[in-house]
Scaffold this motif. Sequence first.
Motif, PDB file in Angstrom:
ATOM      1  N   PHE A 114       0.940  -1.399  -0.154  1.00 21.84           N
ATOM      2  CA  PHE A 114      -0.057  -0.111  -0.087  1.00 21.84           C
ATOM      3  C   PHE A 114       0.805   1.243   0.000  1.00 21.84           C
ATOM      4  O   PHE A 114       0.754   2.216  -0.741  1.00 21.84           O
ATOM      5  N   LEU A 115       1.889   1.116   0.719  1.00 22.59           N
ATOM      6  CA  LEU A 115       2.723   2.392   1.039  1.00 22.59           C
ATOM      7  C   LEU A 115       3.922   2.350   0.027  1.00 22.59           C
ATOM      8  O   LEU A 115       4.212   3.555  -0.629  1.00 22.59           O
ATOM      9  N   GLY A 116       4.346   1.161  -0.570  1.00 21.55           N
ATOM     10  CA  GLY A 116       5.564   1.215  -1.368  1.00 21.55           C
ATOM     11  C   GLY A 116       5.401   0.876  -2.713  1.00 21.55           C
ATOM     12  O   GLY A 116       6.284   0.938  -3.636  1.00 21.55           O
ATOM     13  N   GLY A 117       4.337   0.356  -2.834  1.00 21.84           N
ATOM     14  CA  GLY A 117       3.860  -0.176  -4.407  1.00 21.84           C
ATOM     15  C   GLY A 117       4.163  -1.688  -4.614  1.00 21.84           C
ATOM     16  O   GLY A 117       4.363  -2.200  -3.855  1.00 21.84           O
ATOM     17  N   PRO A 118       4.034  -2.104  -5.801  1.00 22.36           N
ATOM     18  CA  PRO A 118       4.273  -3.605  -6.164  1.00 22.36           C
ATOM     19  C   PRO A 118       5.501  -4.271  -5.754  1.00 22.36           C
ATOM     20  O   PRO A 118       6.633  -3.538  -5.685  1.00 22.36           O
ATOM     21  N   ILE A 119       5.329  -5.185  -5.269  1.00 22.06           N
ATOM     22  CA  ILE A 119       6.772  -5.969  -4.812  1.00 22.06           C
ATOM     23  C   ILE A 119       6.967  -7.056  -6.018  1.00 22.06           C
ATOM     24  O   ILE A 119       6.324  -7.629  -6.432  1.00 22.06           O
ATOM     25  N   THR A 120       8.327  -6.907  -6.421  1.00 26.81           N
ATOM     26  CA  THR A 120       8.745  -7.731  -7.427  1.00 26.81           C
ATOM     27  C   THR A 120       9.503  -8.948  -7.232  1.00 26.81           C
ATOM     28  O   THR A 120       9.405 -10.199  -7.612  1.00 26.81           O
ATOM     29  N   ALA A 121      10.365  -8.835  -6.130  1.00 26.51           N
ATOM     30  CA  ALA A 121      11.202 -10.136  -5.704  1.00 26.51           C
ATOM     31  C   ALA A 121      11.561  -9.970  -4.112  1.00 26.51           C
ATOM     32  O   ALA A 121      11.483  -8.783  -3.540  1.00 26.51           O
ATOM     33  N   VAL A 122      11.696 -11.148  -3.742  1.00 29.26           N
ATOM     34  CA  VAL A 122      11.992 -11.260  -2.277  1.00 29.26           C
ATOM     35  C   VAL A 122      13.552 -12.012  -1.947  1.00 29.26           C
ATOM     36  O   VAL A 122      13.559 -13.089  -2.619  1.00 29.26           O
ATOM     37  N   ARG A 123      14.060 -11.856  -0.985  1.00 27.24           N
ATOM     38  CA  ARG A 123      15.040 -12.640  -0.379  1.00 27.24           C
ATOM     39  C   ARG A 123      14.863 -12.936   1.094  1.00 27.24           C
ATOM     40  O   ARG A 123      15.038 -11.766   1.764  1.00 27.24           O
ATOM     41  N   ALA A 124      14.482 -14.007   1.658  1.00 28.40           N
ATOM     42  CA  ALA A 124      14.070 -14.042   2.918  1.00 28.40           C
ATOM     43  C   ALA A 124      14.985 -15.074   3.734  1.00 28.40           C
ATOM     44  O   ALA A 124      15.489 -16.158   3.159  1.00 28.40           O
ATOM     45  N   ARG A 125      15.007 -14.712   4.929  1.00 26.16           N
ATOM     46  CA  ARG A 125      15.677 -15.672   6.129  1.00 26.16           C
ATOM     47  C   ARG A 125      14.545 -15.889   7.145  1.00 26.16           C
ATOM     48  O   ARG A 125      13.951 -14.895   7.558  1.00 26.16           O
TER      49      ARG A 125
END
Length: 355
Positions: free
Chosen positions: A207-218
């Motif tokens: 909502f605040l940052g716009g569309p998310i395209t990729a993630v790297r998670a731990r």
Amino acid sequence: MTRTELNIGVLGAGQIAQSAHFESCTKAANARLYAICDLADDLRERMAHTHAPDKTFADYDDMLADPGLDAVIIATADAFHVPAAIRALRAGKHVLSEKPVGTSIEETAELARLVRDSGLTYMVGHMKRFDPGIQAAKAFIDGDMGQMVALKAWYCDSTRRYPMTDAVQPLIVTSARSRRPEGDPKTDKRRYYMLAHGSHLVDTARFLGGPITAVRARLSDQRGMFCWFVETEFANGVLGHLDLTVAVRMDWHEGFQIYGQNGSALGKTFNPWYFRSSEVDIFDERSGTSSRILGEDGHFYRRQVEGFARCILDGAPMTGASIEDGLASMRAMRAIALSVETGTRVELASVTGVM
């Protein structure tokens, strides 16, 4: 529509309906609690005595067949969200569904196609979009802040949450006759915490940052704590970091920090059952000033119902989370799970499967 009130039926009379949706429909300026539907006779009748809807139903299809019903709020277990929404849309009823929108990307994509073809209003119950503090941050981001550079957001449930929640919520009535999904969804804590809490964090970030395209998670899973740290890539080039932790040994800890070209926004969000607007400090570099909206009306569940009703009654634009937002959040949560499993960066466009 030319009426001033939307007739809403609530499907499910469990905890979230008792804590939020019944009251929201009775307090809304442009909606009313037209019906309550639940299989459990004892629970349905008690809720009817308390909240006084026009009608009650034991059978969902009977409620959907009522010509006086305009829309439904789906307040059931997660596994029932998509099937219940599909039945409502096919019956010509608008839908406000509790989050998450579904439990798999495939079923959510099928629902999205039906929503588009139906021409009806569908909203996901990400009520934080109706938090006046978060709305103030969004207005600054879309206006005077200029280009966003980075976003950090966190959602940390607390070990102190339930005593605090019990003190402010109504007494929750239960029934042994209530319909429940097969098995216990809460036994798989990774999945349960991501769907229950991660859906809020992801939607607020989008909502605040716009569309998310990729993630790297731990993920750190030790000492009874689940902590996801997620490097997040946004379509607009913004650098992001998300922190989902359940449960911290401290007070409820939720908020965000956003850094932009002409200023920044720092937000502190409270336990949702306090119905207290987020405290958001907005710093404007050009004027050298800071400001904070009072946000005196923090009943974001009621505000959500009113926003939903405005879309239908007045043709107002969607201000809540759309079906496309819900599908994007499902992809983000699935991508986070896959990244944890593989230890690699995952692009959202490539993911499929069940949460």
